[in-house]
Write a protein that holds these residues in place. Structure first.
Motif, PDB file in Angstrom:
ATOM      1  N   ASP A 133      32.817   9.239  26.956  1.00 27.74           N
ATOM      2  CA  ASP A 133      31.693   8.943  27.858  1.00 27.74           C
ATOM      3  C   ASP A 133      31.449   7.433  27.829  1.00 27.74           C
ATOM      4  O   ASP A 133      30.512   6.945  27.195  1.00 27.74           O
ATOM      5  CB  ASP A 133      30.434   9.709  27.440  1.00 27.74           C
ATOM      6  N   ASN A 134      32.305   6.714  28.515  1.00 23.82           N
ATOM      7  CA  ASN A 134      32.221   5.250  28.490  1.00 23.82           C
ATOM      8  C   ASN A 134      30.971   4.725  29.167  1.00 23.82           C
ATOM      9  O   ASN A 134      30.454   3.669  28.785  1.00 23.82           O
ATOM     10  CB  ASN A 134      33.463   4.641  29.140  1.00 23.82           C
ATOM     11  N   GLU A 135      30.470   5.451  30.161  1.00 27.62           N
ATOM     12  CA  GLU A 135      29.256   4.997  30.846  1.00 27.62           C
ATOM     13  C   GLU A 135      28.066   4.987  29.886  1.00 27.62           C
ATOM     14  O   GLU A 135      27.276   4.037  29.864  1.00 27.62           O
ATOM     15  CB  GLU A 135      28.965   5.883  32.053  1.00 27.62           C
ATOM     16  N   LEU A 136      27.961   6.017  29.070  1.00 29.70           N
ATOM     17  CA  LEU A 136      26.885   6.064  28.087  1.00 29.70           C
ATOM     18  C   LEU A 136      27.080   4.976  27.033  1.00 29.70           C
ATOM     19  O   LEU A 136      26.117   4.294  26.647  1.00 29.70           O
ATOM     20  CB  LEU A 136      26.850   7.443  27.418  1.00 29.70           C
ATOM     21  N   LYS A 137      28.292   4.800  26.564  1.00 35.28           N
ATOM     22  CA  LYS A 137      28.563   3.775  25.556  1.00 35.28           C
ATOM     23  C   LYS A 137      28.198   2.391  26.080  1.00 35.28           C
ATOM     24  O   LYS A 137      27.581   1.592  25.373  1.00 35.28           O
ATOM     25  CB  LYS A 137      30.041   3.818  25.149  1.00 35.28           C
ATOM     26  N   LEU A 138      28.563   2.109  27.331  1.00 37.90           N
ATOM     27  CA  LEU A 138      28.250   0.798  27.909  1.00 37.90           C
ATOM     28  C   LEU A 138      26.741   0.613  28.055  1.00 37.90           C
ATOM     29  O   LEU A 138      26.218  -0.486  27.821  1.00 37.90           O
ATOM     30  CB  LEU A 138      28.935   0.647  29.271  1.00 37.90           C
ATOM     31  N   SER A 139      26.051   1.676  28.426  1.00 44.45           N
ATOM     32  CA  SER A 139      24.597   1.601  28.565  1.00 44.45           C
ATOM     33  C   SER A 139      23.938   1.239  27.237  1.00 44.45           C
ATOM     34  O   SER A 139      23.067   0.364  27.169  1.00 44.45           O
ATOM     35  CB  SER A 139      24.053   2.943  29.072  1.00 44.45           C
ATOM     36  N   LEU A 140      24.379   1.887  26.163  1.00 42.91           N
ATOM     37  CA  LEU A 140      23.804   1.615  24.840  1.00 42.91           C
ATOM     38  C   LEU A 140      24.253   0.256  24.309  1.00 42.91           C
ATOM     39  O   LEU A 140      23.478  -0.449  23.641  1.00 42.91           O
ATOM     40  CB  LEU A 140      24.187   2.727  23.870  1.00 42.91           C
ATOM     41  N   LEU A 141      25.488  -0.120  24.586  1.00 41.91           N
ATOM     42  CA  LEU A 141      25.959  -1.437  24.139  1.00 41.91           C
ATOM     43  C   LEU A 141      25.168  -2.553  24.804  1.00 41.91           C
ATOM     44  O   LEU A 141      24.884  -3.582  24.169  1.00 41.91           O
ATOM     45  CB  LEU A 141      27.453  -1.597  24.448  1.00 41.91           C
ATOM     46  N   ASN A 142      24.804  -2.380  26.069  1.00 37.57           N
ATOM     47  CA  ASN A 142      23.985  -3.391  26.745  1.00 37.57           C
ATOM     48  C   ASN A 142      22.638  -3.558  26.057  1.00 37.57           C
ATOM     49  O   ASN A 142      22.104  -4.675  25.968  1.00 37.57           O
ATOM     50  CB  ASN A 142      23.792  -3.025  28.214  1.00 37.57           C
ATOM     51  N   ILE A 143      22.082  -2.456  25.565  1.00 34.41           N
ATOM     52  CA  ILE A 143      20.810  -2.529  24.837  1.00 34.41           C
ATOM     53  C   ILE A 143      21.012  -3.257  23.514  1.00 34.41           C
ATOM     54  O   ILE A 143      20.199  -4.114  23.119  1.00 34.41           O
ATOM     55  CB  ILE A 143      20.247  -1.118  24.609  1.00 34.41           C
ATOM     56  N   VAL A 144      22.106  -2.938  22.812  1.00 38.27           N
ATOM     57  CA  VAL A 144      22.417  -3.629  21.550  1.00 38.27           C
ATOM     58  C   VAL A 144      22.531  -5.127  21.785  1.00 38.27           C
ATOM     59  O   VAL A 144      21.940  -5.934  21.051  1.00 38.27           O
ATOM     60  CB  VAL A 144      23.733  -3.087  20.949  1.00 38.27           C
ATOM     61  N   ILE A 145      23.287  -5.514  22.803  1.00 37.76           N
ATOM     62  CA  ILE A 145      23.536  -6.936  23.072  1.00 37.76           C
ATOM     63  C   ILE A 145      22.248  -7.660  23.433  1.00 37.76           C
ATOM     64  O   ILE A 145      21.954  -8.739  22.911  1.00 37.76           O
ATOM     65  CB  ILE A 145      24.582  -7.084  24.199  1.00 37.76           C
ATOM     66  N   THR A 146      21.476  -7.053  24.339  1.00 39.46           N
ATOM     67  CA  THR A 146      20.223  -7.684  24.782  1.00 39.46           C
ATOM     68  C   THR A 146      19.251  -7.855  23.618  1.00 39.46           C
ATOM     69  O   THR A 146      18.647  -8.932  23.439  1.00 39.46           O
ATOM     70  CB  THR A 146      19.565  -6.843  25.897  1.00 39.46           C
TER      71      THR A 146
END
Length: 426
Positions: free
Chosen positions: A132-145
């Motif tokens: 589920d790359n879409e979910l992973k990218l969504s959470l990674l964006n939160i981590v980065i921000t």
């Protein structure tokens, strides 16, 4: 039954309302959840304001309380991070990415653990998500921000690296994702040694696929330096340096790194050494020797498409149509299986391009058009504009020489598909 429409302000009130709707006593709920009846009563009455997730989970599961409503109720109080972690794990299978992202934001706002500890736990959850790359990218964006706003550079680095590793698999956006990878280099000092090796190797291969051979050499050399063990990454990085020098027509350097590559003991090494040795013989003018070596490679190597294309080119130069026909008799053997990276995709596209040229030479024009169209469809997926245009020119050449309605319709179909693909890409 539908969701309760009444307004509620606490988790206890929410649980009580759903229990009433289901005509369930506290005693029955306690029996079904194996949660002490007294604890359930205290939660509903507000005496326990921050129950842990181990208590909440079976209650909301039995009552079938929507996760969204649980989050709305919990957000009104300062809950511990373990509760939010539990809810995040629960939400990752729901397919509601915005909900998971919201829970992750509440998690990072928890006050019972240090920010860096919370980021580490959230990052671990991201790594555990599969398919589920879409979910992973969504959470990674939160981590980065979050990491950037709090000056936690280690997680800016790790977050952007893993975001790049996911996005680079979209072959249609290779140039854009390459720039994302370049951005990670600004944070490379905050990555672990293994992460640095991964970045340099993956970005080096990416550069090679974009024909940025000097970039590939620079990045791959860094991977070799960073990697202090005889790993497959180190071996493949050395091969990437060798093949980049070959593409730059610096054949002495290619030969030097091929010798270094040959010293690795991995099973895949010998077949690449044999193939590159044949290619170097070709550049030295020993065409017949190169052909014989490539024929040997064709029988011994696991991936055959690059070998076939090299032989195809030499046979076309020699106008050896019989040898080409012999190659084509084994076509299914070469193209079997899914292509898993841009280099393999490109080799498949080149095969159809070469086959089209052979069919055109032997006056099988309609079949040639089919091959060129197949080749063009692959080249557009991997952003190989140069060879895409070559395919189109060859198709136009045939269409201009022959007034064939079938070919004209195939040309129109090709342009319609290319237009549709470009629209979907953006």
């Amino acid at each position: 039954m539908g969701s309760i429409s009444a307004v509620y302000s606490t988790l206890g009130e929410l649980i009580q309302r759903y229990r009433y709707e289901r005509s369930m006593t506290q005693a029955k709920l306690a029996e079904l959840t194996r949660i002490n009846r007294g604890s359930i009563s205290k939660i509903e009455n507000g005496d326990i304001k921050r129950p842990d997730y181990a208590t909440i989970q079976p209650i909301i599961s039995v009552l079938n309380v929507p996760l969204r409503e649980v989050i709305d109720a919990l957000s009104l109080t300062d809950h511990r991070s373990d509760t939010w972690f539990g809810l995040l794990h629960n939400s990752t299978s729901s397919g509601d990415y915005s909900l998971s992202a919201e829970i992750a934001s509440y998690l990072l706002a928890s006050r019972n653990e240090e920010s860096e500890v919370l980021l580490g736990k959230l990052f671990q959850i991201v790594q555990e998500i599969s398919n589920d790359n879409e979910l992973k990218l969504s959470l990674l964006n939160i981590v980065i921000t979050y990491a950037r706003s709090h000056g936690i550079q280690r997680f800016v680095a790790r977050g952007t690296l893993h975001k790049y590793l996911i996005e680079r698999d979209d072959f249609s956006k290779m140039e854009a994702t390459y720039q994302t990878g370049q951005y990670v280099l600004y944070y490379v000092e905050f990555l672990s040694r293994d992460e640095r090796v991964t970045l340099y190797y993956k970005l080096g291969v990416h550069a090679f696929n974009l024909r940025k051979y000097n970039d590939c050499i620079e990045l791959s050399k860094k991977a070799v330096i960073e990697d202090d063990i005889e790993s497959s990454f180190k071996a493949y990085s050395t091969l990437a340096i060798c093949t980049s020098y070959y593409e730059l027509e610096q054949f002495d350097m290619a030969e030097k790194y091929l010798k270094t590559f040959s010293l690795f003991s991995f099973p895949f090494v010998q077949e690449y050494v044999d193939f590159m040795s044949a290619k170097l013989q070709e550049k030295k003018g020993s065409i017949e020797l190169a052909i014989e070596q490539l024929k040997y490679c064709l029988e011994t190597s696991s991936f055959k498409m690059n070998i076939v294309n090299s032989l195809f080119n030499l046979f076309l130069i020699n106008h050896d149509l019989t040898a080409i026909e012999n190659l084509l008799q084994r076509e299914q053997e070469y193209i079997a299986g899914d292509q898993i990276n841009p280099a393999m995709e490109a080799e498949k596209a080149h095969f159809y391009l070469n086959k089209g040229k052979y069919l055109q030479i032997t006056n099988r024009q309609e079949e040639a058009v089919d091959c060129y169209i197949c080749s063009a469809s692959i080249f557009v997926r991997i952003c190989e504009q140069k060879y895409l245009y070559e395919c189109l020119e060859l198709v136009f050449q045939i269409a201009g020489n022959i007034n064939d309605k079938t070919i004209s319709s195939r040309v129109q179909e090709l342009f319609d598909n290319l237009k549709k693909y470009e629209e979907e890409k953006y």
